[in-house]
Design an enzyme around this catalytic site. Structure first.
Site, PDB file in Angstrom:
ATOM      1  CB  SER A  63       8.617 -44.141 -15.316  1.00  0.00           C
ATOM      2  OG  SER A  63       7.581 -43.285 -14.908  1.00  0.00           O
ATOM      3  NE  ARG A  88      -5.230   3.480   3.823  1.00  0.00           N
ATOM      4  CZ  ARG A  88      -5.294   3.674   2.506  1.00  0.00           C
ATOM      5  NH1 ARG A  88      -4.710   4.739   1.974  1.00  0.00           N
ATOM      6  NH2 ARG A  88      -5.901   2.794   1.740  1.00  0.00           N
ATOM      7  N   GLY A  95       8.533 -43.251  -9.979  1.00  0.00           N
ATOM      8  CA  GLY A  95       7.240 -43.414  -9.306  1.00  0.00           C
ATOM      9  C   GLY A  95       7.338 -42.717  -7.962  1.00  0.00           C
ATOM     10  CB  THR A  96       7.555 -39.114  -7.155  1.00  0.00           C
ATOM     11  OG1 THR A  96       6.418 -38.733  -7.925  1.00  0.00           O
ATOM     12  CG2 THR A  96       8.819 -38.877  -7.936  1.00  0.00           C
ATOM     13  CG  ASN A  97       2.244 -41.233  -6.065  1.00  0.00           C
ATOM     14  OD1 ASN A  97       2.576 -40.057  -6.066  1.00  0.00           O
ATOM     15  ND2 ASN A  97       1.224 -41.700  -6.755  1.00  0.00           N
ATOM     16  CG  ASP A  98       4.867 -47.098  -4.093  1.00  0.00           C
ATOM     17  OD1 ASP A  98       4.327 -46.999  -2.971  1.00  0.00           O
ATOM     18  OD2 ASP A  98       4.453 -47.867  -4.988  1.00  0.00           O
ATOM     19  NE  ARG A 128      -5.990  -4.794  -3.202  1.00  0.00           N
ATOM     20  CZ  ARG A 128      -6.565  -4.672  -2.024  1.00  0.00           C
ATOM     21  NH1 ARG A 128      -5.858  -4.358  -0.973  1.00  0.00           N
ATOM     22  NH2 ARG A 128      -7.851  -4.847  -1.886  1.00  0.00           N
ATOM     23  CD  GLU A 131       7.312 -48.319  -7.922  1.00  0.00           C
ATOM     24  OE1 GLU A 131       6.356 -47.656  -7.515  1.00  0.00           O
ATOM     25  OE2 GLU A 131       7.179 -49.291  -8.691  1.00  0.00           O
ATOM     26  CE  LYS A 133      -3.704  -0.473   2.490  1.00  0.00           C
ATOM     27  NZ  LYS A 133      -4.278  -0.711   3.825  1.00  0.00           N
ATOM     28  CG  HIS A 140     -14.546 -10.555   3.674  1.00  0.00           C
ATOM     29  ND1 HIS A 140     -14.811 -11.874   3.970  1.00  0.00           N
ATOM     30  CD2 HIS A 140     -13.236 -10.358   3.943  1.00  0.00           C
ATOM     31  CE1 HIS A 140     -13.705 -12.436   4.417  1.00  0.00           C
ATOM     32  NE2 HIS A 140     -12.734 -11.543   4.413  1.00  0.00           N
ATOM     33  CE1 TYR A 186       6.827 -39.925 -18.713  1.00  0.00           C
ATOM     34  CE2 TYR A 186       8.735 -40.421 -20.088  1.00  0.00           C
ATOM     35  CZ  TYR A 186       7.772 -40.823 -19.177  1.00  0.00           C
ATOM     36  OH  TYR A 186       7.754 -42.104 -18.731  1.00  0.00           O
ATOM     37  N   GLY A 201      -8.295  -6.859   4.244  1.00  0.00           N
ATOM     38  CA  GLY A 201      -9.167  -6.875   5.414  1.00  0.00           C
ATOM     39  C   GLY A 201      -8.620  -7.628   6.610  1.00  0.00           C
ATOM     40  NE  ARG A 232      -3.222 -45.252 -12.761  1.00  0.00           N
ATOM     41  CZ  ARG A 232      -3.476 -43.969 -12.567  1.00  0.00           C
ATOM     42  NH1 ARG A 232      -3.033 -43.358 -11.500  1.00  0.00           N
ATOM     43  NH2 ARG A 232      -4.202 -43.291 -13.436  1.00  0.00           N
ATOM     44  CB  CYS A 275       4.475 -42.092 -13.822  1.00  0.00           C
ATOM     45  SG  CYS A 275       5.224 -43.396 -12.833  1.00  0.00           S
ATOM     46  CG  MET A 327      -2.984  -7.038   9.368  1.00  0.00           C
ATOM     47  SD  MET A 327      -1.309  -6.705   8.934  1.00  0.00           S
ATOM     48  CE  MET A 327      -1.451  -6.278   7.230  1.00  0.00           C
ATOM     49  NE  ARG A 358       1.612 -49.718 -11.915  1.00  0.00           N
ATOM     50  CZ  ARG A 358       1.196 -48.894 -10.960  1.00  0.00           C
ATOM     51  NH1 ARG A 358       2.044 -48.077 -10.368  1.00  0.00           N
ATOM     52  NH2 ARG A 358      -0.062 -48.851 -10.618  1.00  0.00           N
TER      53      ARG A 358
HETATM   54  P1  ADP Z   1      -7.631  -2.250   3.896  1.00  0.00           P
HETATM   55  O1  ADP Z   1      -6.227  -2.635   3.715  1.00  0.00           O
HETATM   56  O2  ADP Z   1      -8.372  -3.099   4.841  1.00  0.00           O
HETATM   57  O3  ADP Z   1      -8.344  -2.036   2.597  1.00  0.00           O
HETATM   58  P2  ADP Z   1      -7.266   0.592   4.057  1.00  0.00           P
HETATM   59  O4  ADP Z   1      -6.084   1.115   4.760  1.00  0.00           O
HETATM   60  O5  ADP Z   1      -7.215   0.568   2.587  1.00  0.00           O
HETATM   61  O6  ADP Z   1      -7.606  -0.833   4.646  1.00  0.00           O
HETATM   62  O7  ADP Z   1      -8.478   1.442   4.534  1.00  0.00           O
HETATM   63  C1  ADP Z   1      -9.804   1.073   4.269  1.00  0.00           C
HETATM   64  C2  ADP Z   1     -10.584   2.219   3.716  1.00  0.00           C
HETATM   65  O8  ADP Z   1     -10.535   3.337   4.572  1.00  0.00           O
HETATM   66  C3  ADP Z   1     -10.070   2.741   2.402  1.00  0.00           C
HETATM   67  O9  ADP Z   1     -10.557   1.994   1.335  1.00  0.00           O
HETATM   68  C4  ADP Z   1     -10.655   4.132   2.366  1.00  0.00           C
HETATM   69  O10 ADP Z   1     -11.981   4.091   1.905  1.00  0.00           O
HETATM   70  C5  ADP Z   1     -10.643   4.523   3.817  1.00  0.00           C
HETATM   71  N1  ADP Z   1      -9.488   5.378   4.053  1.00  0.00           N
HETATM   72  C6  ADP Z   1      -8.247   5.038   4.412  1.00  0.00           C
HETATM   73  N2  ADP Z   1      -7.463   6.119   4.484  1.00  0.00           N
HETATM   74  C7  ADP Z   1      -8.213   7.180   4.164  1.00  0.00           C
HETATM   75  C8  ADP Z   1      -7.986   8.567   4.033  1.00  0.00           C
HETATM   76  N3  ADP Z   1      -6.782   9.092   4.258  1.00  0.00           N
HETATM   77  N4  ADP Z   1      -9.004   9.357   3.682  1.00  0.00           N
HETATM   78  C9  ADP Z   1     -10.218   8.812   3.446  1.00  0.00           C
HETATM   79  N5  ADP Z   1     -10.514   7.543   3.538  1.00  0.00           N
HETATM   80  C10 ADP Z   1      -9.524   6.709   3.892  1.00  0.00           C
HETATM   81 MG    MG Z   2      -7.752  -0.864   1.159  1.00  0.00          MG
HETATM   82 MG    MG Z   3     -10.574  -2.835   3.562  1.00  0.00          MG
END
Ligand code: ADP
Ligand code: MG
Ligand code: MG
Length: 899
Positions: free
Chosen positions: A787, A106, A789-792, A362, A768, A36, A478, A874, A115, A584, A854, A117, A640
């Site tokens: 060949s 963040r 035979g990596t299981n055995d 990302r 094997e 991030k 989510h 192969y 989501g 087999r 195999c 952390m 075989r």
């Molecule tokens: P996660 O990694 O869980 O997506 P983020 O750090 O991206 O967490 O934060 C989640 C949300 O919080 C972001 O998608 C954004 O909508 C809001 N947010 C984070 N920082 C700011 C900011 N500086 N201003 C406005 N909204 C923010």
């Molecule tokens: Mg985010």
């Molecule tokens: Mg989030």
């Protein structure tokens, strides 16, 4: 102008600033700044609108954990200096009662862990600065709404006061005042709520909510570092193989507000459709909302584009329609980002009073289908080269594409419809919690996880389930995001479901579906169907063919299949298998028509009886091989000779014994006696493999004859010269192979004489057993091919029985004693070492010896890479894994070239 906040020693930088078209960091620095932070820096350098801020490095996180949760000494000064720069750029001051700067704190590790952390928004508010926010924004309601959000998140994440307390206070208040939506609350309502919130915090903690903004800041930084070690983050890392010691960075960034009225909004978007890969902007936004509101599934978000809105059939306006100018700007940003990163991006943005702000970008998670399409499209758009496309695809994810989907002609009793959040379909028993999903599926029972909405706590259950169904949440909820990443089918937001978790049932209309009932979830259509639905083979697109063509051009390894039934061999051939690496023959004995003859052969106490029975089996075996040779028309087919211990073919129960006695006209006592004669304590190490050929040569003679006669017959019928390779299993001693090779050669020359022809048939062995690997140079005198035979081989090298390994291998992997299950991914150091020895010694005797694998490992991408590196000719794998192996084999070559 950004000034470096680090005075003298550059290497001691703990903080990297970004904002106003500049940055100290870059996308290349994700190890230090987290994904991030690195991408915020990169976007800032690209002059995209990013609220200014700074990143505390992952090194500081490591130091924090090493040092008993203390920050390094220099950190405070560096943070204050960086904060000063942000204040300068924004024109507000942190903790200033008339013009306060608010920040978000963040998390962000090297790879995204969506989501998992924590994040704290609106930090810097207290009973004084709130007045400043009221006055400077001129919007009292907005200001108090922001403050109550801050108290709620901060208390939950930093102070450990559960979010549920606050939800309960809010729900009660709404009830008393007859409010339905949060948006109905006025400024003074929020003020009352804030008082109640703060009282609750004090009651829970025995002290008041922190008013010092620096206390707030350091508390949040510590909590974000600490969230690296929460249970859900740990589970996520375990499932995704992310090392524990990476740690997270912390991003502190000026707040921008999507909750400042109708010209404000917050949203998430993908530059292409992450389900289909289509080149269309795809995402959701919410007007007058902040942060997680979009993904939390509390309010249903609206689509970004008009086209998507029309398709969904809603009249709530798309962003394109409601905010046309900002939307255009956003589209431009999308294009800049895609061209810059040369990959599909997943973006978070906020609009504050008509001004667009970018908060995250990302590389976007996508389905296998989308990954394929995007890779191929980007090649034709000249963004990337074909070999880049090959390296971008995850061979394992192909599994999703190659597997059957629901039979379109089957009758569907559709009981509900939700959003098609992650494609593919699956049937299974309904369960209502992640823990149940995990426990019920332990024995292989297929389950569907049904939740109102999922949260990061549920990921272990989502992983255990065949598919996920939720009652609430959009396409970027989510559940949807995680399911797409895992390749699990998902239907989200099926609003007609009334889920009663306590009673273990859900209701749709008048139908009750209880825990354990079977349903089918179709993530491609969004349908929820009662009962189980049959499946059909997938149709592979032109994109798939193109990728395979590029892969075939790049790879050195050939890819064969482990298969014996005509149906499986056909599937494998259609998936591009260049031969059979393991047929087999015992599987051919189980056919209901012939098992009684096979038993007659086994039960015979004298050789004559066995020969008589084998004569009846011969034409059936010949027919099997004719079919295989015809399908593989000219590709090599490794057969075989019989491998399992004979008692595997005998009945296990009294009932079965009675049946056999009746059908064969034998005395049940004799059946019982012969069965107990054949009983073994440890059949895996017992009378099996070539040991059968040594004691019952007539069995191998019959099989060889069937193979050879089939070759002759196929050539006479079709003109095709089949290429059988006769493989002797479980050789440990060179003499075993010497004897059996002679047996096979004798049969071949007999048939050649009878038919007046000359045939070209290879004879070889499986490696094997460790002894065979070590004795490879002697064994190679009698083997034209090996060949592995990596299981055995894995079983005998580790001394672990594969069938019993599930009892403890899980613990081994969890405790880090083994990095991976060696039956899934080849053990490079032990088993791999023996393979290398065998190759080297085998080639010493016979330089052109043909080498293949195999075992099950032939379809595991990492093992394929190993096979390439040691120079096998192969790999051979199950039919559905053939394309996976083709791609993995190409990647092995390309990675070698990269270095
Ligand atoms: P996660 O990694 O869980 O997506 P983020 O750090 O991206 O967490 O934060 C989640 C949300 O919080 C972001 O998608 C954004 O909508 C809001 N947010 C984070 N920082 C700011 C900011 N500086 N201003 C406005 N909204 C923010
Ligand atoms: Mg985010
Ligand atoms: Mg989030």
């Amino acid at each position: 102008m950004l000034e470096s906040v680090v005075q003298d020693d550059v290497t001691s930088a703990m903080v990297y600033c970004f904002g106003a078209g500049q940055a100290e960091g870059s996308a290349a620095m994700r190890e230090l700044l987290g994904g991030k932070g690195a991408n915020l820096a990169e976007m800032s350098s690209l002059d995209l609108p990013v609220p200014p801020g700074f990143t505390i490095t992952t090194d500081v996180c490591a130091a924090f954990f090493d040092n008993n949760h203390q920050y390094p000494n220099e950190l405070q000064d560096q943070v204050c200096a960086a904060l000063g720069q942000v204040e300068g750029l924004v024109g507000r001051q942190f903790g200033n009662p008339t013009n306060p700067l608010l920040v978000s704190v963040r998390s962000g590790s090297r790879t995204s862990m969506p989501g998992m952390m924590d994040t704290v928004l609106n930090l810097g508010l207290n009973d004084e600065t709130i007045e400043g926010l009221v006055n400077s924004s001129g919007d009292e309601r907005f200001a108090y709404d922001s403050y109550r959000r801050f108290i709620q998140i901060y208390s939950d994440v930093v102070l450990g006061v559960s979010h549920d307390f606050f939800e309960a206070i809010l729900a009660e208040f709404k009830d008393e005042n007859d409010y339905v939506l949060d948006t109905e609350l006025t400024a003074s309502d929020w003020r009352e709520i804030i008082v109640a919130y703060k009282q609750r915090v004090e009651a829970e903690l025995g002290h008041s909510f922190p008013q010092d903004v620096f206390d707030q800041l350091w508390g949040a930084v510590g909590a974000v570092f600490g969230s690296w070690k929460n249970t859900r983050a740990k589970t996520y890392r375990r499932l995704h193989g992310i090392p524990e010691d990476w740690g997270t960075a912390v991003n502190i960034q000026a707040m921008v507000f999507g909750n400042m009225g109708e010209a404000s909004a917050t949203g998430v978007a993908f530059t292409r459709n992450p389900s289909t890969g289509n080149k269309e902007f795809y995402g959701e936004y919410l007007i007058n909302a902040q942060g997680e509101d979009v993904v939390a599934g509390i309010r249903t978000p609206q689509p970004l584009t008009k086209e998507a809105r029309v398709e969904m059939g809603t009249d709530r306006p798309s962003m394109e329609e409601a905010m046309p100018i900002v939307f255009k700007e956003l589209v431009e940003v999308f294009n800049v980002l895609e061209t810059h990163y040369r990959d599909m991006q997943d973006i978070e943005f906020t609009v504050e009073k008509g001004k667009l702000w970018m908060l995250q970008t990302r590389s976007g998670k996508r389905t296998a289908k989308a990954a394929l399409k995007i890779a191929v499209d980007m090649v034709s758009e000249k963004l990337i080269a074909p070999n880049d496309a090959l390296l971008r695809l995850d061979p394992e994810a192909f599994d999703q594409l190659l597997h059957p989907s629901l039979d379109p002609t089957a009758e569907r009793n559709v009981i509900a419809k939700g959003l098609p959040a992650s494609p593919g379909a699956a049937s299974g028993q309904v369960v209502f919690t992640a823990d149940e999903a995990e426990s019920v599926s332990v024995d292989g029972t297929k389950v569907i996880l049904v939740r109102t909405e999922t949260s990061p706590e549920d990921i272990h259950g989502m992983h255990a389930a065949q598919a996920i169904l939720t009652g609430r949440g959009g396409m970027t909820s989510h559940a949807a995001v995680v399911a797409r990443g895992m390749g699990r089918p998902c239907v989200s937001g099926a609003g007609a479901l009334h889920i009663n978790q306590e009673k273990n049932l859900f209701t749709v209309g008048k139908v009750d579906i209880k825990k354990g009932d079977v349903i089918t979830v179709d993530g491609t259509t969004g349908e929820v169907i009662l009962g189980e639905i049959p499946t059909v083979q997938p149709e592979l697109s032109g994109d798939f063919a193109l990728i395979m063509e590029w892969a075939d051009a790049a790879r050195c390894l050939k890819v064969r299949t482990n298969a014996e039934t005509p149906a499986d061999v056909k599937v494998a051939r259609d998936f591009g298998a260049e031969g059979v690496g393991l047929c087999r023959t015992e599987h051919m004995f189980f056919d209901t028509e012939r098992i009684s003859t096979v038993r007659e052969m086994i039960l015979a106490e004298e050789q004559e009886g066995r020969i008589a029975a084998l004569e009846k089996i011969l034409p059936m075996q010949r027919r099997d091989f004719i079919e295989l040779f015809e399908i593989m028309s000219g590709f090599p087919v490794t057969i075989r000779l019989l491998d399992p211990p004979l008692h595997e073919f005998l009945p296990k129960t009294e009932e079965g014994i009675a049946d056999v006695a009746r059908i064969s006209g034998m005395d049940p006592d004799r059946v019982r006696r012969r069965s107990s004669q054949l009983y073994e304590f440890n059949p895996m190490l017992g009378h099996r493999g070539c040991r059968l050929g040594i004691t019952y040569p007539e069995i191998y003679e019959m099989q060889t004859r069937a193979i050879v006669e089939a070759v002759v017959e196929v050539e006479a019928r079709t003109g095709v010269k089949s290429k059988p390779e006769i493989m002797v299993p479980l050789v440990a001693i060179e003499k075993e192979l010497e004897v059996l090779r002679q047996l096979v050669l004798n049969v071949i020359s007999h048939v050649e004489e009878e038919r007046g022809c000359k045939l070209d048939i290879l004879i070889g062995t499986m490696i094997e057993l460790p002894r065979a690997a070590l004795q490879a140079s002697n064994i190679a005198q009698y083997a034209e091919f090996f060949s592995f035979g990596t299981n055995d081989l894995t079983q005998t090298v580790f001394g672990i029985s594969r069938d019993d390994s599930t009892q403890f291998l899980g613990d081994y992997v969890r405790q880090g004693i083994l990095a991976e299950d060696p039956f899934v991914s080849l053990d490079h150091t032990g088993v791999g070492e023996l393979i290398k020895i065998a190759i080297e010694r085998g080639r010493r005797t016979r330089p052109n010896i043909k080498l293949g694998i195999c075992g099950e490992h032939g379809g595991d991408p990492k093992s394929v890479e190993f096979c390439h590196s040691v120079g096998l000719d192969y790999v051979s794998c199950s039919p559905y894994r053939v394309p996976i192996a083709r791609l993995a084999a190409a990647q092995a070559v390309l990675r070698e070239q990269v270095g």
